[in-house]
Design a protein around this motif. Structure first.
Motif, PDB file in Angstrom:
ATOM      1  N   GLY A  74      -3.052  10.571  10.097  1.00 29.94           N
ATOM      2  CA  GLY A  74      -1.622  10.457  10.401  1.00 29.94           C
ATOM      3  C   GLY A  74      -1.069   9.063  10.137  1.00 29.94           C
ATOM      4  N   SER A  75       0.239   8.998   9.938  1.00 31.37           N
ATOM      5  CA  SER A  75       0.915   7.726   9.630  1.00 31.37           C
ATOM      6  C   SER A  75       0.669   6.646  10.673  1.00 31.37           C
ATOM      7  N   ASN A  76       0.677   7.056  11.954  1.00 28.56           N
ATOM      8  CA  ASN A  76       0.533   6.049  13.010  1.00 28.56           C
ATOM      9  C   ASN A  76      -0.779   5.284  12.925  1.00 28.56           C
ATOM     10  N   SER A  89      -3.656  12.317   3.385  1.00 25.71           N
ATOM     11  CA  SER A  89      -3.190  11.098   4.045  1.00 25.71           C
ATOM     12  C   SER A  89      -1.681  10.993   4.062  1.00 25.71           C
ATOM     13  N   SER A  90      -1.142  10.763   5.244  1.00 26.37           N
ATOM     14  CA  SER A  90       0.264  10.421   5.399  1.00 26.37           C
ATOM     15  C   SER A  90       0.379   8.928   5.156  1.00 26.37           C
ATOM     16  N   GLY A  91       1.544   8.402   5.396  1.00 25.26           N
ATOM     17  CA  GLY A  91       1.696   6.951   5.372  1.00 25.26           C
ATOM     18  C   GLY A  91       2.487   6.403   4.199  1.00 25.26           C
ATOM     19  N   ALA A  92       2.894   7.281   3.249  1.00 28.07           N
ATOM     20  CA  ALA A  92       3.656   6.756   2.105  1.00 28.07           C
ATOM     21  C   ALA A  92       4.995   6.184   2.578  1.00 28.07           C
ATOM     22  N   GLN A  93       5.662   6.953   3.426  1.00 29.41           N
ATOM     23  CA  GLN A  93       6.974   6.476   3.882  1.00 29.41           C
ATOM     24  C   GLN A  93       6.817   5.257   4.792  1.00 29.41           C
ATOM     25  N   ALA A  94       5.818   5.314   5.657  1.00 28.95           N
ATOM     26  CA  ALA A  94       5.594   4.178   6.557  1.00 28.95           C
ATOM     27  C   ALA A  94       5.280   2.916   5.743  1.00 28.95           C
ATOM     28  N   ALA A  95       4.465   3.059   4.697  1.00 28.21           N
ATOM     29  CA  ALA A  95       4.116   1.892   3.864  1.00 28.21           C
ATOM     30  C   ALA A  95       5.354   1.384   3.113  1.00 28.21           C
ATOM     31  N   VAL A 119      -4.741  13.629  -0.828  1.00 30.94           N
ATOM     32  CA  VAL A 119      -3.564  14.495  -0.961  1.00 30.94           C
ATOM     33  C   VAL A 119      -2.419  13.982  -0.098  1.00 30.94           C
ATOM     34  N   ASN A 120      -1.210  14.127  -0.607  1.00 30.41           N
ATOM     35  CA  ASN A 120      -0.024  13.909   0.228  1.00 30.41           C
ATOM     36  C   ASN A 120       1.036  14.877  -0.260  1.00 30.41           C
ATOM     37  N   GLU A 121       2.076  15.043   0.515  1.00 32.27           N
ATOM     38  CA  GLU A 121       3.203  15.823   0.009  1.00 32.27           C
ATOM     39  C   GLU A 121       3.885  15.005  -1.076  1.00 32.27           C
ATOM     40  N   ASN A 122       4.364  15.682  -2.112  1.00 34.57           N
ATOM     41  CA  ASN A 122       5.076  14.980  -3.187  1.00 34.57           C
ATOM     42  C   ASN A 122       6.494  14.681  -2.699  1.00 34.57           C
ATOM     43  N   ASP A 123       6.584  13.700  -1.814  1.00 38.10           N
ATOM     44  CA  ASP A 123       7.852  13.434  -1.114  1.00 38.10           C
ATOM     45  C   ASP A 123       9.002  13.094  -2.055  1.00 38.10           C
ATOM     46  N   THR A 124       8.696  12.513  -3.200  1.00 36.54           N
ATOM     47  CA  THR A 124       9.796  12.084  -4.074  1.00 36.54           C
ATOM     48  C   THR A 124      10.546  13.248  -4.704  1.00 36.54           C
ATOM     49  N   GLY A 155       6.950  19.670   4.760  1.00 37.36           N
ATOM     50  CA  GLY A 155       7.674  18.907   5.777  1.00 37.36           C
ATOM     51  C   GLY A 155       6.802  18.021   6.645  1.00 37.36           C
ATOM     52  N   ASP A 156       5.558  18.416   6.860  1.00 39.22           N
ATOM     53  CA  ASP A 156       4.676  17.550   7.652  1.00 39.22           C
ATOM     54  C   ASP A 156       3.249  17.750   7.171  1.00 39.22           C
ATOM     55  N   ASN A 157       2.448  16.718   7.346  1.00 38.10           N
ATOM     56  CA  ASN A 157       1.093  16.770   6.783  1.00 38.10           C
ATOM     57  C   ASN A 157       0.093  17.529   7.650  1.00 38.10           C
ATOM     58  N   ASP A 158       0.469  17.857   8.894  1.00 33.51           N
ATOM     59  CA  ASP A 158      -0.423  18.724   9.683  1.00 33.51           C
ATOM     60  C   ASP A 158      -0.465  20.105   9.026  1.00 33.51           C
ATOM     61  N   SER A 195       5.831   8.679  12.390  1.00 32.61           N
ATOM     62  CA  SER A 195       5.124   9.920  12.058  1.00 32.61           C
ATOM     63  C   SER A 195       6.137  11.059  12.009  1.00 32.61           C
ATOM     64  N   THR A 196       5.667  12.233  11.601  1.00 37.34           N
ATOM     65  CA  THR A 196       6.595  13.347  11.437  1.00 37.34           C
ATOM     66  C   THR A 196       6.359  14.435  12.470  1.00 37.34           C
ATOM     67  N   GLY A 197       5.094  14.741  12.731  1.00 32.29           N
ATOM     68  CA  GLY A 197       4.806  16.010  13.401  1.00 32.29           C
ATOM     69  C   GLY A 197       4.703  15.989  14.906  1.00 32.29           C
TER      70      GLY A 197
HETATM   71  N1  GLU Z   1       4.321  12.697   3.543  1.00 26.08           N
HETATM   72  C1  GLU Z   1       4.723  11.784   4.566  1.00 26.08           C
HETATM   73  C2  GLU Z   1       4.363  10.352   4.196  1.00 26.08           C
HETATM   74  O1  GLU Z   1       3.431  10.131   3.469  1.00 26.08           O
HETATM   75  C3  GLU Z   1       4.057  12.052   5.887  1.00 26.08           C
HETATM   76  C4  GLU Z   1       4.368  13.320   6.536  1.00 26.08           C
HETATM   77  C5  GLU Z   1       3.633  13.403   7.890  1.00 26.08           C
HETATM   78  O2  GLU Z   1       3.229  12.379   8.414  1.00 26.08           O
HETATM   79  O3  GLU Z   1       3.474  14.492   8.413  1.00 26.08           O
HETATM   80  O4  GLU Z   1       4.984   9.464   4.682  1.00 26.08           O
END
Ligand code: GLU
Length: 378
Positions: free
Chosen positions: A19-21, A56-62, A140-145, A154-157, A217-219
């Motif tokens: 998770g992003s956190n 892995s989340s964290g793209a937006q946080a980074a 893997v991550n969601e293709n947020d762009t 919508g969420d990585n869970d 985080s999202t979820g």
């Molecule tokens: N795909 C989002 C990101 O990398 C995270 C979504 C999530 O944390 O559930 O920032």
């Protein structure tokens, strides 16, 4: 602590979601020492013969940290831009960390659209298998762009549960910044207790998972329970545990970890049913009467034209559709034997009369039981 080494030792294919956190903070950006620890733990699992996929989340946080923003932006295009900045930074951190372990990684960015189209689903599955066969760790991550509302998970869970389903994993581990599922919110209620094992996700469990996510985080627990529902129906074990604890992945396999384990249902679904239940985007729907609903839910019957009241959307024979009850709730999904136009012609009709209404008709059931999946929780 629970002794579950017998159960998890047999898990050969594992999806680990971070998770992003755990990975990034607004002020300090990507937490490199955490990424190093995760890379090391995953490499150890791989060296023990496990195939591991990392979500892995964290793209937006980074991205938020790199651009020195105050928080995650609200507008979709802004969020996508921030993710576009953060994703390569995240991958760079993983690449460096895994290189130290002499491992190759590969980036896979997915959207719900990729997973709900049958051909793309199977293409993605082949790619994962080719990477895992070569000992490469997919990240893997969601293709947020590109993922706008209509096509995103919508969420990585939930994404990680879909990936676990795609790669036919035996175990999904959600590494979070909390120890697992509690009977109540542990930050507000000192009496809240950790739930070590969940055998059935009932209303009480759902209540324990209040809808919450933190700033980056999202979820929160809500989406973790949604992920658990997907896993247990698909025959996949799921664990929620604290990724701040060094060695937690090793402890899971030793059966000595602190966290929550969700046990899968015994009669897990076939691959095709898993696909229909969790990733197929139904093209349309039928509404069924109370009798048909009862026969589907309680008597393991196929859906007959006589129980169909209405049909909507645009679907052809062989496509996945939703089965709704009179109240509009989705109770099942299945592969329709006919198109929507044909369904409207034969709705309410007894099986013996099918040929009269539809001379070309070659089926007795509009959705055969083998192509039908009852949705969890219904
Ligand atoms: N795909 C989002 C990101 O990398 C995270 C979504 C999530 O944390 O559930 O920032």
């Amino acid at each position: 602590m629970h002794k579950l080494s017998d159960i998890v030792n047999n898990c050969g294919r594992v999806v680990v979601k971070v998770g992003s956190n755990l990975l990034a903070s607004k002020s300090a950006g990507i937490n490199l020492s955490r990424i190093d620890a995760i890379a090391k733990a995953i490499s150890c699992l791989q060296d023990k013969g496990k195939s591991v996929v990392l979500v892995s989340s964290g793209a937006q946080a980074a991205g938020v940290a790199a651009l020195r923003l105050k928080g995650k932006p609200k507008a979709m295009a802004e969020k996508q831009a921030v993710a576009a900045v953060g994703q390569p930074l995240l991958m760079e951190a993983y690449e460096n960390a895994f290189r130290k372990q002499r491992k190759h990684i590969a980036q896979i960015l997915l959207t719900n659209d990729d997973l709900s189209n049958k051909a793309r689903f199977f293409n993605a599955k082949n790619t994962f298998n080719a990477l895992l066969d070569k000992g490469i760790i997919p990240v893997v991550n969601e293709n947020d762009t590109v993922a706008v509302e209509e096509i995103k998970v919508g969420d990585n869970d939930n994404l990680s549960a879909m990936v676990a389903n795609l790669v036919e994993a035996d175990l999904l581990v959600l590494l979070s910044d909390i120890d697992g599922l509690f009977t109540d919110d542990p930050s507000k209620n000192p009496e809240a207790k950790l739930v070590p094992i969940v055998e059935k996700i009932d209303a009480g469990i759902e209540r324990s998972a209040k809808k919450a996510g933190s700033e980056l985080s999202t979820g929160g627990m809500f989406t973790k329970i949604q992920a658990a529902k997907k896993c247990v129906s698909a025959g996949i074990l799921m664990v929620i545990c604290n990724g701040e604890e060094p060695g937690i992945l090793k402890e899971i396999f030793e059966g000595t970890f602190k966290g929550t384990l969700f046990l899968p249902k015994k009669n897990a679904m076939t691959n095709k049913k898993r696909w229909m239940a969790f990733v197929a985007n139904p093209k349309g729907f039928v509404v069924v009467d109370e009798g048909a609903k009862e026969a589907l839910l309680n008597r393991a019957k196929s859906l007959l034209a006589s129980g169909v009241i209405d049909a909507g959307g645009e679907f052809k024979a062989g496509e996945t559709i939703s089965v709704r009850d009179i109240g509009g709730s989705e109770i099942a999904r299945g592969e329709s034997a006919c198109s929507r136009e044909e369904m409207l012609l034969i709705k309410g009709c007894r099986t013996e009369e099918l040929a009269k209404r539809l001379p070309s008709c070659k089926f007795k059931e509009v959705i055969h039981r083998d192509n039908l999946v009852i949705l969890a929780g219904s």
